[in-house]
Design an enzyme around this catalytic site. Structure first.
Site, PDB file in Angstrom:
ATOM      1  N   TRP A 158      -3.182  -2.701  -1.230  1.00  0.00           N
ATOM      2  CA  TRP A 158      -2.848  -4.117  -1.408  1.00  0.00           C
ATOM      3  C   TRP A 158      -3.688  -4.839  -0.358  1.00  0.00           C
ATOM      4  O   TRP A 158      -3.470  -4.689   0.838  1.00  0.00           O
ATOM      5  CB  TRP A 158      -1.358  -4.338  -1.184  1.00  0.00           C
ATOM      6  CG  TRP A 158      -0.877  -5.707  -1.498  1.00  0.00           C
ATOM      7  CD1 TRP A 158      -0.460  -6.177  -2.711  1.00  0.00           C
ATOM      8  CD2 TRP A 158      -0.717  -6.794  -0.576  1.00  0.00           C
ATOM      9  NE1 TRP A 158      -0.060  -7.478  -2.601  1.00  0.00           N
ATOM     10  CE2 TRP A 158      -0.212  -7.889  -1.311  1.00  0.00           C
ATOM     11  CE3 TRP A 158      -0.962  -6.961   0.783  1.00  0.00           C
ATOM     12  CZ2 TRP A 158       0.061  -9.120  -0.734  1.00  0.00           C
ATOM     13  CZ3 TRP A 158      -0.695  -8.192   1.365  1.00  0.00           C
ATOM     14  CH2 TRP A 158      -0.191  -9.254   0.609  1.00  0.00           C
ATOM     15  N   GLU A 177       7.365 -16.032  -9.024  1.00  0.00           N
ATOM     16  CA  GLU A 177       6.868 -14.676  -8.787  1.00  0.00           C
ATOM     17  C   GLU A 177       6.277 -14.053 -10.036  1.00  0.00           C
ATOM     18  O   GLU A 177       5.238 -13.410  -9.977  1.00  0.00           O
ATOM     19  CB  GLU A 177       8.029 -13.767  -8.332  1.00  0.00           C
ATOM     20  CG  GLU A 177       8.425 -13.904  -6.895  1.00  0.00           C
ATOM     21  CD  GLU A 177       9.553 -12.949  -6.529  1.00  0.00           C
ATOM     22  OE1 GLU A 177       9.422 -12.281  -5.506  1.00  0.00           O
ATOM     23  OE2 GLU A 177      10.572 -12.885  -7.259  1.00  0.00           O
ATOM     24  N   LYS A 189      12.112 -16.639  -8.398  1.00  0.00           N
ATOM     25  CA  LYS A 189      11.975 -15.648  -9.470  1.00  0.00           C
ATOM     26  C   LYS A 189      10.950 -16.119 -10.492  1.00  0.00           C
ATOM     27  O   LYS A 189      10.087 -15.368 -10.923  1.00  0.00           O
ATOM     28  CB  LYS A 189      13.347 -15.441 -10.121  1.00  0.00           C
ATOM     29  CG  LYS A 189      13.657 -14.118 -10.668  1.00  0.00           C
ATOM     30  CD  LYS A 189      14.005 -13.019  -9.697  1.00  0.00           C
ATOM     31  CE  LYS A 189      13.458 -13.119  -8.346  1.00  0.00           C
ATOM     32  NZ  LYS A 189      13.732 -12.129  -7.382  1.00  0.00           N
ATOM     33  N   CYS A 209       0.808  -1.230   0.000  1.00  0.00           N
ATOM     34  CA  CYS A 209       0.000   0.000   0.000  1.00  0.00           C
ATOM     35  C   CYS A 209       0.838   1.276   0.000  1.00  0.00           C
ATOM     36  O   CYS A 209       1.852   1.350   0.680  1.00  0.00           O
ATOM     37  CB  CYS A 209      -0.889   0.051   1.228  1.00  0.00           C
ATOM     38  SG  CYS A 209      -1.887  -1.404   1.469  1.00  0.00           S
ATOM     39  N   ASN A 257      -2.167   2.463   5.768  1.00  0.00           N
ATOM     40  CA  ASN A 257      -1.315   1.296   5.487  1.00  0.00           C
ATOM     41  C   ASN A 257      -1.142   0.528   6.787  1.00  0.00           C
ATOM     42  O   ASN A 257      -1.073   1.148   7.848  1.00  0.00           O
ATOM     43  CB  ASN A 257       0.082   1.720   5.045  1.00  0.00           C
ATOM     44  CG  ASN A 257       0.113   2.264   3.644  1.00  0.00           C
ATOM     45  OD1 ASN A 257      -0.896   2.279   2.958  1.00  0.00           O
ATOM     46  ND2 ASN A 257       1.277   2.720   3.227  1.00  0.00           N
ATOM     47  N   GLY A 258      -0.984  -0.779   6.701  1.00  0.00           N
ATOM     48  CA  GLY A 258      -0.748  -1.568   7.908  1.00  0.00           C
ATOM     49  C   GLY A 258      -1.996  -2.353   8.290  1.00  0.00           C
ATOM     50  O   GLY A 258      -2.949  -2.452   7.511  1.00  0.00           O
ATOM     51  N   GLU A 288      16.515 -19.188  -5.264  1.00  0.00           N
ATOM     52  CA  GLU A 288      16.229 -17.879  -5.851  1.00  0.00           C
ATOM     53  C   GLU A 288      15.716 -18.022  -7.294  1.00  0.00           C
ATOM     54  O   GLU A 288      14.795 -17.313  -7.702  1.00  0.00           O
ATOM     55  CB  GLU A 288      17.496 -17.007  -5.790  1.00  0.00           C
ATOM     56  CG  GLU A 288      17.403 -15.642  -6.436  1.00  0.00           C
ATOM     57  CD  GLU A 288      16.297 -14.750  -5.895  1.00  0.00           C
ATOM     58  OE1 GLU A 288      15.709 -15.069  -4.854  1.00  0.00           O
ATOM     59  OE2 GLU A 288      16.003 -13.745  -6.560  1.00  0.00           O
ATOM     60  N   ARG A 334       5.339  -0.411  -5.648  1.00  0.00           N
ATOM     61  CA  ARG A 334       5.250  -1.104  -4.364  1.00  0.00           C
ATOM     62  C   ARG A 334       4.297  -2.295  -4.418  1.00  0.00           C
ATOM     63  O   ARG A 334       4.331  -3.150  -3.545  1.00  0.00           O
ATOM     64  CB  ARG A 334       4.762  -0.132  -3.280  1.00  0.00           C
ATOM     65  CG  ARG A 334       5.731   0.994  -3.013  1.00  0.00           C
ATOM     66  CD  ARG A 334       5.058   2.072  -2.199  1.00  0.00           C
ATOM     67  NE  ARG A 334       4.785   1.669  -0.851  1.00  0.00           N
ATOM     68  CZ  ARG A 334       5.581   1.891   0.186  1.00  0.00           C
ATOM     69  NH1 ARG A 334       6.719   2.513  -0.001  1.00  0.00           N
ATOM     70  NH2 ARG A 334       5.260   1.504   1.390  1.00  0.00           N
ATOM     71  N   LYS A 370       6.258  -4.931  -3.644  1.00  0.00           N
ATOM     72  CA  LYS A 370       7.706  -4.715  -3.589  1.00  0.00           C
ATOM     73  C   LYS A 370       8.165  -4.559  -2.153  1.00  0.00           C
ATOM     74  O   LYS A 370       9.212  -5.058  -1.754  1.00  0.00           O
ATOM     75  CB  LYS A 370       8.043  -3.453  -4.398  1.00  0.00           C
ATOM     76  CG  LYS A 370       9.517  -3.115  -4.430  1.00  0.00           C
ATOM     77  CD  LYS A 370      10.269  -4.090  -5.293  1.00  0.00           C
ATOM     78  CE  LYS A 370      11.754  -3.835  -5.316  1.00  0.00           C
ATOM     79  NZ  LYS A 370      12.474  -5.069  -5.706  1.00  0.00           N
ATOM     80  N   HIS A 407      15.110 -37.431  -2.416  1.00  0.00           N
ATOM     81  CA  HIS A 407      14.279 -37.530  -1.217  1.00  0.00           C
ATOM     82  C   HIS A 407      12.907 -36.895  -1.436  1.00  0.00           C
ATOM     83  O   HIS A 407      12.351 -36.282  -0.529  1.00  0.00           O
ATOM     84  CB  HIS A 407      14.990 -36.884  -0.029  1.00  0.00           C
ATOM     85  CG  HIS A 407      16.309 -37.521   0.269  1.00  0.00           C
ATOM     86  ND1 HIS A 407      16.414 -38.764   0.849  1.00  0.00           N
ATOM     87  CD2 HIS A 407      17.572 -37.115   0.003  1.00  0.00           C
ATOM     88  CE1 HIS A 407      17.705 -39.083   0.958  1.00  0.00           C
ATOM     89  NE2 HIS A 407      18.420 -38.096   0.447  1.00  0.00           N
TER      90      HIS A 407
HETATM   91  C1  G6P Z   1       8.882  -8.861  -1.200  1.00  0.00           C
HETATM   92  C2  G6P Z   1       9.435  -8.647  -2.586  1.00  0.00           C
HETATM   93  C3  G6P Z   1      10.708  -9.466  -2.760  1.00  0.00           C
HETATM   94  C4  G6P Z   1      11.710  -9.116  -1.675  1.00  0.00           C
HETATM   95  C5  G6P Z   1      11.099  -9.268  -0.283  1.00  0.00           C
HETATM   96  C6  G6P Z   1      12.000  -8.681   0.781  1.00  0.00           C
HETATM   97  O1  G6P Z   1       8.440 -10.160  -1.071  1.00  0.00           O
HETATM   98  O2  G6P Z   1       8.480  -9.012  -3.559  1.00  0.00           O
HETATM   99  O3  G6P Z   1      11.273  -9.184  -4.023  1.00  0.00           O
HETATM  100  O4  G6P Z   1      12.814  -9.955  -1.785  1.00  0.00           O
HETATM  101  O5  G6P Z   1       9.873  -8.562  -0.203  1.00  0.00           O
HETATM  102  O6  G6P Z   1      12.116  -7.308   0.552  1.00  0.00           O
HETATM  103  P1  G6P Z   1      13.273  -6.416   1.150  1.00  0.00           P
HETATM  104  O7  G6P Z   1      12.931  -5.016   0.724  1.00  0.00           O
HETATM  105  O8  G6P Z   1      13.200  -6.591   2.641  1.00  0.00           O
HETATM  106  O9  G6P Z   1      14.548  -6.899   0.585  1.00  0.00           O
END
Ligand code: G6P
Length: 614
Positions: free
Chosen positions: A74, A494, A491, A2, A100-101, A487, A27, A609, A510
């Protein structure tokens, strides 16, 4: 997650607020709204979907107001509908809020208000807060400060996290902001003041910024502002020039921020590395840690706390730091660490890693660590972020704004900083100058190797085309390439919504091997160490079950005929930079895979984000 923007001044609020919302789009959000105080009434517009939809709907109504608040939502409480979209108006029509929150006790507050016959039009916790403010206003003897007092009273009854902006019909020249847990920053301009969840919303408009501390309220007029504590005492406002905390973001010739950020990694890494090696060329010199030399020398263990991609970078750090510095390292999900009864043994250092510096779980984990008396350091990209301000010391990533929701350049720089930390700690202990020098050379050579790998991007696009129909993929690697496998899978999930899992290569047998068939490709990262043969054997196990295999392999490692369908070559490199290099083809693979499915890689569904709720 948000976003909040508020404006009060002599200009046209509509223009400022819509522009601010667009800048906060990165965001992550699913609906957007705006409200203005105009004449003796409020004007409000809310839409699900993009800020563009909202802009269109306002255009039809047009506003010349100079006071307003806006929000990108959000969803947390209640689905994505117009009635749940912010702003929210109080039952008496006097207050409008954006929030927000999460107000954790919203249910009991709602019950209290319902008993007063107050009705609700949304399912949100935010409307409850708005109605509580209005209810307080109705019972207070309304003198000059009735608005501020009602807000303060309401917030004192809330548990959980909030960043809010509120306006009141009876106060055409006042905008109030307040925060606890969620970030909020005041922008100070000429004949105009701003409030936002992130300073990028008012870059180019405000000259200075004031970051609110937890519990503080900001009371803004068009020409003035003051900050108070939650109890109403005047608080000190520390101003910072906006141009030092936020940078303009521009897509340039790229189609998406994700693509741009992947390709700017050589430059990003040069900035991360610049000026950070000792004069004798055998160690790393991280300025933000200089005041803590004794503690670093006497460390018994490091605990990394982070979320998402940042946590994977920490896991790379775990392998490298243990190897270079012989210090035990643990990597914790921030959300788990903060509620665990983790034994506090020896001299522990907590390192929180967060690109945004605003991830709530990471911040709360830092606060918990500080409560336990632990030294806390931060690795973050955002100058002046809450993490940067609340840790005892730390290091900036210096990679410039990362806008794509899927983190790319931030990962590379975080992993690079972990390697530098391992080097610095190693040189304080057993690591020889000769080994130190070879690591410094490897790190200095990293940006060029990254360019070399990215130049082979076309080969990855072809691979993505070949496997574009896959719905299940496995990513496998050993040691420091295991977090890279995690990772790579993250990726892909996501941004393409395909199902992907990352595993240590030997764990294949396993469980995950049950998924292998002709439709489930496996992406193997081969180390280029004595373990390569074992990973190649795992590849053969997949091939024996007719699973397609993509191998990402250093130049000098031979891949026996028939053990992989496709081979992508990486330059031979030092172990400290190998994980960063091996991750690049995975970033490109996810990017092309998602684009081939026609998806918006910068705004993947449901993701944010910056995650500012638990
Ligand atoms: C969200 C984002 C990720 C990011 C994570 C941690 O899930 O979509 O891309 O890695 O937050 O964010 P930060 O700002 O703490 O690295």
């Amino acid at each position: 997650m948000c976003g909040i923007v508020g404006y009060i001044g002599k200009g046209v609020a509509q223009e400022v607020l819509l522009d601010g919302l667009r800048r906060l789009e990165y965001r992550g959000y699913d609906s957007a709204g705006v409200a203005f105080h105009e004449g003796h009434q409020f004007f409000m517009a809310r839409e699900t979907g993009r800020v563009g939809n909202l802009a269109q709907s306002i255009q039809r109504k047009c506003s010349s107001a100079s006071l307003g608040i806006a929000h990108t939502r959000w969803a947390t409480h209640g689905p994505v509908t117009v009635s749940n979209t912010h702003p929210h108006v109080s039952y008496d029509g006097k207050f409008i809020i954006v929030h927000n929150g999460v107000i954790e006790n919203f249910f009991s507050l709602k019950r209290f208000l319902s008993q007063k016959k107050i009705e609700f039009t949304s399912e949100t916790d935010s409307e409850v807060l708005c109605n509580l403010i209005a209810y307080n206003y109705s019972i207070l003897q309304s003198d000059g400060d009735g608005f501020i007092e009602s807000v303060r009273m309401a917030l004192s009854k809330c548990s959980g996290a909030y960043g809010i902006a509120v306006i009141c019909l009876d106060y055409p020249n006042t905008l109030i902001g307040a925060r606890r847990g969620s970030p909020l920053v005041v922008g100070l301009g000429e004949d105009a003041n701003f409030i936002a969840s992130d300073a990028s919303a008012f870059v180019g408009r405000a000259k200075d910024a004031v970051f609110l501390k937890d519990g503080e309220l900001a009371i803004l007029t068009g020409t003035d502002f003051r900050i108070t504590t939650s109890e109403g005492q005047e608080a000190q406002a520390v101003t910072q020039p906006v141009d030092q905390i936020s940078e303009e973001v521009d897509l340039g010739d790229f189609d998406s921020f994700m693509e741009k950020e992947i390709f700017e990694q050589p430059l990003a890494l040069r900035n991360t590395l610049r000026g950070r090696f000792g004069d004798d060329g055998t160690t790393a010199k991280l300025g933000g840690l200089e005041g803590h030399q004794d503690e670093l020398r006497n460390l018994d263990r490091i605990i990394f706390i982070a979320c998402g991609t940042a946590r994977h970078a920490c896991m790379v750090g775990e392998y490298l730091i243990e190897r270079l510095a012989r210090v035990p390292v643990e990597v914790e999900h921030a959300s788990e660490f903060r509620y665990r009864n983790s034994p506090n043994v020896g001299n522990s250092l907590v390192i929180a890693v967060s690109q945004s510096g605003e991830t709530l779980d990471t911040l709360e984990a830092v606060r918990e660590a500080k409560t336990k008396g632990l030294l806390t350091l931060g690795i973050t990209n955002v100058v002046g972020s809450t993490l940067a301000r609340e840790t005892d010391g730390g290091v900036y990533q210096r990679v410039g704004p990362e806008i794509g929701v899927a983190s790319t350049k931030a990962f590379s720089s975080q992993a690079c900083l972990c390697a530098m930390l391992g080097l610095a700690l190693g040189r304080m202990r057993d690591l020889s100058p000769v080994d130190g020098r070879s690591i410094v050379d490897a790190l200095n050579g990293l940006p060029n190797l990254v360019s070399e790998v990215l130049q082979q991007g076309e080969q990855i696009r072809e691979l993505a085309m070949k496997y574009a129909n896959a719905e299940h993929l496995l990513f496998l690697g050993r040691q420091s390439l295991y977090p890279v496998a995690l990772e790579g899978a993250l990726k892909l999930k996501e941004i393409s919504y395909a199902h992907a899992e990352g595993y240590p290569a030997a764990e294949l047998k396993h469980g995950p091997i049950a998924l292998i068939n002709t439709e489930c490709p496996s992406v193997f990262m081969v180390e280029g160490t004595e373990l390569s043969a074992k990973t190649i054997a795992n590849m053969q196990e997949v091939k024996a079950r007719k699973g397609p295999v993509i191998a990402i392999v250093p130049q000098s490692v031979e891949i026996p005929e028939g053990s992989a369908d496709d081979v992508f070559r990486l330059p031979d490199a030092h172990e400290v930079v190998r994980p960063i290099l091996a991750n690049l083809p995975l970033q490109l693979f996810a990017y092309h895979f998602a684009r081939l499915r026609g998806l918006d890689v910068d705004k993947p569904r449901n993701l944010a984000k910056s995650v500012t709720v638990e």
